[in-house]
Scaffold this motif. Structure first.
Motif, mmCIF file in Angstrom:
data_model
loop_
_atom_site.group_PDB
_atom_site.id
_atom_site.type_symbol
_atom_site.label_atom_id
_atom_site.label_comp_id
_atom_site.label_asym_id
_atom_site.label_seq_id
_atom_site.Cartn_x
_atom_site.Cartn_y
_atom_site.Cartn_z
ATOM 1 N N LEU A 43 0.940 -1.140 -0.166
ATOM 2 C CA LEU A 43 0.037 -0.203 0.075
ATOM 3 C C LEU A 43 1.019 1.224 0.210
ATOM 4 O O LEU A 43 1.588 1.619 1.079
ATOM 5 C CB LEU A 43 -0.963 -0.194 1.396
ATOM 6 N N MET A 44 0.677 1.710 -0.911
ATOM 7 C CA MET A 44 1.898 2.934 -1.264
ATOM 8 C C MET A 44 1.501 4.233 -1.370
ATOM 9 O O MET A 44 0.900 4.789 -2.443
ATOM 10 C CB MET A 44 2.691 2.601 -2.775
ATOM 11 N N GLU A 96 8.295 5.899 -8.048
ATOM 12 C CA GLU A 96 9.706 5.540 -8.309
ATOM 13 C C GLU A 96 9.831 4.319 -7.713
ATOM 14 O O GLU A 96 10.663 3.337 -8.072
ATOM 15 C CB GLU A 96 11.063 6.481 -7.983
ATOM 16 N N VAL A 97 9.622 4.172 -6.342
ATOM 17 C CA VAL A 97 9.511 2.668 -5.336
ATOM 18 C C VAL A 97 8.907 1.987 -6.370
ATOM 19 O O VAL A 97 9.236 0.596 -6.304
ATOM 20 C CB VAL A 97 9.200 3.108 -4.064
ATOM 21 N N ALA A 98 7.495 2.061 -6.710
ATOM 22 C CA ALA A 98 6.673 1.181 -7.266
ATOM 23 C C ALA A 98 7.419 0.555 -8.674
ATOM 24 O O ALA A 98 7.500 -0.638 -8.656
ATOM 25 C CB ALA A 98 5.532 1.851 -7.772
ATOM 26 N N ALA A 99 8.082 1.196 -9.297
ATOM 27 C CA ALA A 99 8.941 0.756 -10.407
ATOM 28 C C ALA A 99 9.896 0.140 -10.020
ATOM 29 O O ALA A 99 10.468 -1.051 -10.824
ATOM 30 C CB ALA A 99 9.370 1.982 -11.276
ATOM 31 N N ALA A 100 10.707 0.454 -8.906
ATOM 32 C CA ALA A 100 11.801 -0.165 -8.591
ATOM 33 C C ALA A 100 11.494 -1.650 -8.080
ATOM 34 O O ALA A 100 12.294 -2.490 -7.923
ATOM 35 C CB ALA A 100 12.702 0.737 -7.659
ATOM 36 N N LEU A 101 10.366 -1.834 -7.710
ATOM 37 C CA LEU A 101 10.006 -3.116 -6.839
ATOM 38 C C LEU A 101 9.769 -4.100 -7.824
ATOM 39 O O LEU A 101 9.798 -5.359 -7.577
ATOM 40 C CB LEU A 101 8.735 -2.747 -6.210
ATOM 41 N N THR A 102 9.693 -3.670 -9.330
ATOM 42 C CA THR A 102 9.436 -4.635 -10.228
ATOM 43 C C THR A 102 10.808 -5.484 -10.353
ATOM 44 O O THR A 102 10.887 -6.817 -11.165
ATOM 45 C CB THR A 102 9.255 -4.120 -11.529
ATOM 46 N N GLY A 103 11.881 -5.007 -9.964
ATOM 47 C CA GLY A 103 13.328 -5.729 -10.087
ATOM 48 C C GLY A 103 13.377 -6.672 -8.898
ATOM 49 O O GLY A 103 14.255 -7.506 -8.807
ATOM 50 N N VAL A 104 12.457 -6.947 -7.876
ATOM 51 C CA VAL A 104 12.721 -7.621 -6.696
ATOM 52 C C VAL A 104 11.694 -8.900 -7.091
ATOM 53 O O VAL A 104 10.769 -8.983 -7.810
ATOM 54 C CB VAL A 104 11.781 -7.209 -5.562
ATOM 55 N N GLY A 155 3.238 0.265 -12.796
ATOM 56 C CA GLY A 155 2.726 -0.867 -12.455
ATOM 57 C C GLY A 155 1.896 -0.867 -11.399
ATOM 58 O O GLY A 155 1.591 -2.029 -10.628
ATOM 59 N N VAL A 156 1.210 0.137 -11.009
ATOM 60 C CA VAL A 156 0.141 0.166 -9.850
ATOM 61 C C VAL A 156 -1.255 -0.472 -10.200
ATOM 62 O O VAL A 156 -1.651 0.039 -11.405
ATOM 63 C CB VAL A 156 -0.138 1.615 -9.506
ATOM 64 N N VAL A 157 -1.483 -1.241 -9.671
ATOM 65 C CA VAL A 157 -2.753 -2.280 -10.011
ATOM 66 C C VAL A 157 -4.203 -1.330 -9.438
ATOM 67 O O VAL A 157 -5.073 -1.749 -10.110
ATOM 68 C CB VAL A 157 -2.945 -3.435 -9.230
#
Length: 235
Positions: free
Chosen positions: A57-58, A69-77, A102-104
């Motif tokens: 929940l961002m 930017e955090v949401a985009a970076a999380l796609t790399g995890v 990538g926010v749903v």
């Protein structure tokens, strides 16, 4: 249980979100991060320990960076969590950027618990529509069904005069929670309204195409109308 990380820089708001998550069936809050850096660390650590975060929940307005930017970076995890944006930003550019990152789902502040729960309910339906194994292939039908679960219906937008949005939300939830459907009497008991009020709201949902009616013929007497939520209704 769907594991949830709350990313919010205001401690009181973060605690309120944690309490809300605890009240929604199928979800469990596993941490709170007050910055983008802390959020990335929490998600990476959880994945490394074999207890990955399923949903973040961002808050988009973080003190050290943009939530997008955090949401985009999380796609790399790996595995990467899904993100629901929680923000007061209403401009079209922000919404489009959120989707691109990538926010749903997108939840506007301020919001009621009913609105918060509605988003999580739809997200739960989305997850249930897809196989749990990420390596499994899916059909076009399965993809369409999963994505349709994210298309929430704003009941307030079509609420006519004399219909209370909160009551409509509560009755909608009562129907969703009953796979076999509910009667007006059942709903009245569960929600705490009169049977006539429950019937009126259930008929409203039926007219909107959100529920279907089914007649139950039991013992001698008039058949009872049972209302069932449509899991694939059009939005």
């Amino acid at each position: 249980m769907i594991r949830v990380l709350i990313v919010e820089d205001e401690p009181l708001i973060a605690e309120a979100h944690r309490t809300y998550v605890q009240r929604v069936t199928g979800f469990v809050p596993v941490g709170i991060a007050h910055s983008g850096r802390a959020a990335m660390r929490a998600v990476a650590d959880a994945a490394a320990y074999g207890t990955p975060i399923d949903l973040v929940l961002m808050d988009l307005g973080l003190p050290d960076t943009s939530g997008l930017e955090v949401a985009a970076a999380l796609t790399g995890v790996t595995p990467s969590p899904d993100v629901i944006a929680i923000t007061s930003a209403r401009d079209v550019a922000m919404v489009r950027t959120a989707v691109a990152h990538g926010v749903v789902l997108y939840l506007l502040k301020p919001f009621t618990f009913a609105a918060f729960r509605d988003k999580l309910d739809h997200y739960r339906e989305f997850r249930a529509s897809l196989p749990s194994n990420n390596d499994t292939t899916v059909s076009q039908h399965e993809i369409d069904r999963a994505l349709s679960a994210l298309r929430t219906t704003d009941l307030r937008a079509s609420t006519p005069k004399g219909v209370a949005p909160q009551t409509l939300d509560e009755i909608s939830r009562a129907v969703r929670a009953a796979p076999e459907g509910v009667t007006a009497a059942d709903t009245a008991t569960n929600v705490g309204v009169s049977r006539i009020t429950a019937w009126r709201y259930l008929e409203k949902l039926a007219e909107d195409g959100l529920v279907t009616r089914r007649s139950d013929y039991g013992r001698a007497g008039r058949p009872k109308t049972r209302y069932l939520w449509k899991t694939k209704h059009a939005n």
